[in-house]
Motif scaffolding. Sequence first.
Motif, mmCIF file in Angstrom:
data_model
loop_
_atom_site.group_PDB
_atom_site.id
_atom_site.type_symbol
_atom_site.label_atom_id
_atom_site.label_comp_id
_atom_site.label_asym_id
_atom_site.label_seq_id
_atom_site.Cartn_x
_atom_site.Cartn_y
_atom_site.Cartn_z
ATOM 1 N N LYS A 112 2.545 7.978 21.283
ATOM 2 C CA LYS A 112 1.592 7.234 20.452
ATOM 3 C C LYS A 112 1.134 8.123 19.304
ATOM 4 N N ALA A 113 1.016 7.539 18.128
ATOM 5 C CA ALA A 113 0.585 8.296 16.954
ATOM 6 C C ALA A 113 -0.271 7.426 16.062
ATOM 7 N N THR A 114 -1.008 8.100 15.202
ATOM 8 C CA THR A 114 -1.873 7.425 14.240
ATOM 9 C C THR A 114 -1.670 8.060 12.880
ATOM 10 N N SER A 115 -1.648 7.247 11.862
ATOM 11 C CA SER A 115 -1.559 7.756 10.504
ATOM 12 C C SER A 115 -2.968 7.823 9.925
ATOM 13 N N ASP A 116 -3.377 9.023 9.522
ATOM 14 C CA ASP A 116 -4.717 9.183 8.954
ATOM 15 C C ASP A 116 -4.793 8.722 7.503
#
Length: 173
Positions: free
Chosen positions: A52-56
């Motif tokens: 899982k990842a998030t783009s800031d």
Amino acid sequence: MALITLEGYKDYKDLKTPNNDQKLEPLVAFVNTFVENYCSLSFEEVTVVGAKATSDNELEVLVPHPALNAVTRVSVSGVDLDPTKYYVDLAVGTIEAVDSFPTTRNAIEIDYTYGYTTPPADLVISAYELVSYFNKGSFSTKITSSTGESSSSPTPTLVPPQIKLMLDLYKVL
């Protein structure tokens, strides 16, 4: 694959006989584990599926492991992206969007491989020097009491500064 081997260490130190092999072998194993844990690195290729990842900033995603080898899938909200919609920078460990990524937490899933299949030379030398450091047994500290008596403590001190500096270059925070 280990960062260093007993044979590699012996070549590095120009040791020809097996006289100290029984003492050196566990030190080499210890240093391999120590460096891997200290730096949070892997010295073999590891495959991660569904990270899982998030783009800031909507433009890039930082892959959570260093020594990125390949990205095989990027999915946004359960839909696989066409590889032409993103660019992978293996050296930096980022995935950059052609248009944009959502900033919704954990909306992005990544399948990738990471790990040093060929360890960096300076990290290998640092590991060899750590084996020598522990082999000399000079890692105990002297403690002086209030009466002026000194005694040795078997507790290891910090890694020597010159070796720590090299390891810190690869340490994942």
